[in-house]
Design an enzyme around this catalytic site. Structure first.
Site, PDB file in Angstrom:
ATOM      1  N   TYR A  33       0.861  -1.194   0.000  1.00  0.00           N
ATOM      2  CA  TYR A  33       0.000   0.000   0.000  1.00  0.00           C
ATOM      3  C   TYR A  33       0.899   1.248   0.000  1.00  0.00           C
ATOM      4  CZ  TYR A  33      -2.792   3.710   2.089  1.00  0.00           C
ATOM      5  OH  TYR A  33      -3.383   4.916   2.365  1.00  0.00           O
ATOM      6  N   ASP A  91      -0.382  -7.061   7.284  1.00  0.00           N
ATOM      7  CA  ASP A  91      -1.513  -6.158   7.059  1.00  0.00           C
ATOM      8  C   ASP A  91      -2.655  -7.013   6.506  1.00  0.00           C
ATOM      9  OD1 ASP A  91      -3.380  -4.353   6.024  1.00  0.00           O
ATOM     10  OD2 ASP A  91      -1.848  -2.854   5.549  1.00  0.00           O
ATOM     11  N   LYS A 151     -11.777   0.100   6.292  1.00  0.00           N
ATOM     12  CA  LYS A 151     -12.208  -0.687   5.139  1.00  0.00           C
ATOM     13  C   LYS A 151     -13.286  -1.697   5.555  1.00  0.00           C
ATOM     14  CE  LYS A 151      -9.125   1.702   2.904  1.00  0.00           C
ATOM     15  NZ  LYS A 151      -8.300   2.381   3.871  1.00  0.00           N
TER      16      LYS A 151
HETATM   17  C1  LIG Z   1      -3.837  -2.276   2.861  1.00  0.00           C
HETATM   18  C2  LIG Z   1      -3.963  -0.974   3.585  1.00  0.00           C
HETATM   19  N1  LIG Z   1      -3.313  -0.805   4.746  1.00  0.00           N
HETATM   20  C3  LIG Z   1      -3.394   0.351   5.433  1.00  0.00           C
HETATM   21  C4  LIG Z   1      -4.123   1.414   4.967  1.00  0.00           C
HETATM   22  C5  LIG Z   1      -4.150   2.716   5.744  1.00  0.00           C
HETATM   23  O1  LIG Z   1      -5.336   2.835   6.464  1.00  0.00           O
HETATM   24  P1  LIG Z   1      -6.016   4.227   6.841  1.00  0.00           P
HETATM   25  O2  LIG Z   1      -6.423   4.888   5.553  1.00  0.00           O
HETATM   26  O3  LIG Z   1      -7.163   3.828   7.702  1.00  0.00           O
HETATM   27  O4  LIG Z   1      -5.002   5.030   7.570  1.00  0.00           O
HETATM   28  C6  LIG Z   1      -4.826   1.284   3.768  1.00  0.00           C
HETATM   29  C7  LIG Z   1      -5.626   2.412   3.246  1.00  0.00           C
HETATM   30  O5  LIG Z   1      -6.054   2.397   2.106  1.00  0.00           O
HETATM   31  C8  LIG Z   1      -4.746   0.057   3.064  1.00  0.00           C
HETATM   32  O6  LIG Z   1      -5.379  -0.127   1.894  1.00  0.00           O
END
Ligand SMILES: Cc1ncc(COP(=O)(O)O)c(C=O)c1O
Length: 380
Positions: free
Chosen positions: A100, A172, A197
């Site tokens: 990401y 993750d 999400k």
């Molecule tokens: C796989 C993944 N990890 C972490 C995050 C970060 O999360 P947040 O937007 O809640 O800070 C995202 C956000 O799109 C994501 O897709």
């Protein structure tokens, strides 16, 4: 017999409120809690440190991940930041070469300045991981399936490799959710989520979560949560907790709808390649079948007509809304190279501009397939 996933999602950490019998945990907005004498209280002193609805959320999510400890944060990135603070100056972390974009930005733009070294590696290839390994490597950061390429990494394989060399493994689990995949049971040390999400599931709350069975890591995560203070509000905790109650049924339908879309895309002449772990043609299909219950609600594909075609498709769907983020009831479409992953431009994690990413929602599947097919047919 242990309770099933759906039962735990609805009840873990959320017994009826002892004060009133309310079956939904009350949102306590109190920032401070009365003490009978100095240091004598009912578990809560100051709401940044702990508060009742956050405790309920943390207990529920930790249970679903099979963890003894869980800590909720103000966003997924705040949770990631707390985990990366386990590293010390000079330590080295390996991340996926299609992580990401925000994870890359956090490392390259924040933790690198604090002395943390990092390498981006194809984690489906243990030889590549071995080549990137250094004496200072202390952590491997796995994302599976990855955002946006839906690469599938063998969690157990990477965990064994890293543990033999004294490093910790973080996974993750945002795309899979604990309903489809449980990284701690596969050998990971820490699991992290963007609760924004699928856990929240309705595009109305930003949040993050980290869980572990390691007491030392848990103490550090809890310390950073309180010391740095990136905590979710009580209302945000309530929204995630409410979302989690329907996680299993939502994920079943996300998976079914995404599977149907992937099939349609695979047969369309304007599509050059489809990335969906449920397709037997996906290079990680066998690993996904081994470590996931089903294949998730995210689908990515490249257009034969390159970036220009990708930009036209994302602008011409009717039901798929052109927007960032993912994992909620409504279907979304986006262009990673210019949107979610723009921060990775020019880096080893830069994304193919012909790529389109779908977050397949819970609308009627025939409507979704027809919407996307019409947008693709319009390219001809
Ligand atoms: C796989 C993944 N990890 C972490 C995050 C970060 O999360 P947040 O937007 O809640 O800070 C995202 C956000 O799109 C994501 O897709």
């Amino acid at each position: 017999m242990a309770d099933g996933f759906e039962t735990r999602a609805i009840h873990a950490g959320q017994p009826p409120d002892p004060a009133t019998g309310a079956v939904v945990p009350p949102i306590s907005l109190a920032t401070t809690f009365a003490q009978h004498g100095v240091g004598e209280h009912q578990g809560y002193e100051y709401a940044r440190t702990a508060n009742p609805i956050r405790a309920a959320l943390e207990a529920c999510l930790a249970d679903l991940e099979g963890a003894r400890h869980g800590a909720a944060y103000a966003s997924g990135l705040a949770a990631e930041d707390a985990i990366l603070r386990l590293l010390r100056p000079g330590d080295h972390v390996v991340i996926p070469d299609d992580a990401y974009g925000g994870t890359y930005r956090l490392l390259a733009g924040v933790h690198e300045a604090a002395g943390v070294q990092w390498s981006a590696v194809d984690l489906t290839d243990l030889d590549a991981l071995a080549s990137a390994w250094r004496d200072e490597t202390r952590m491997v950061w796995v994302e599976t399936p990855t955002n946006p390429l839906l690469t599938v990494v063998d969690i157990a394989g990477v965990a064994t490799f890293a543990h033999e060399r004294g490093a910790r493994v973080v996974v993750d689990n945002t795309f899979a959710t604990p309903y489809l995949q449980r990284p701690l049971a596969l050998g990971a040390d820490v699991v992290v989520h963007s609760a924004t999400k699928y856990l929240g599931g309705h595009s109305d709350v930003v949040g993050g979560f980290a869980a572990t069975n390691d007491d030392e890591i848990a103490a550090r995560l809890r310390f950073v949560q309180n010391a740095a203070g990136a905590v979710p509000s009580p209302f945000d905790c309530y929204l995630v907790l409410r979302g989690v109650k329907t996680l299993a049924v939502r994920m079943d339908r996300h998976c079914a709808n995404a599977g149907a879309i992937a099939q349609m895309l695979a047969g369309h002449r304007s599509v050059a390649s489809v990335r969906y772990p449920g397709l037997p043609s996906h290079p990680g299909h066998d690993v996904a079948a081994k470590q996931m219950r089903a294949y998730g609600g995210m689908v990515s594909f490249t257009l034969a007509g390159g970036e220009e075609a990708a930009l036209r498709v994302v602008a011409s769907t009717r039901l798929f809304t052109l927007a960032e983020s993912l994992g909620a009831v409504e279907s979304l479409i986006e262009h990673p190279a210019r949107m979610t992953h723009a921060s990775a431009a020019g880096s080893p994690l830069a994304v193919d501009p012909a790529l389109v990413r779908l977050s397949v929602g819970l609308e009627t599947v025939d409507d979704l397939v027809a919407d996307l097919a019409a947008a693709l047919d319009g390219l001809a």
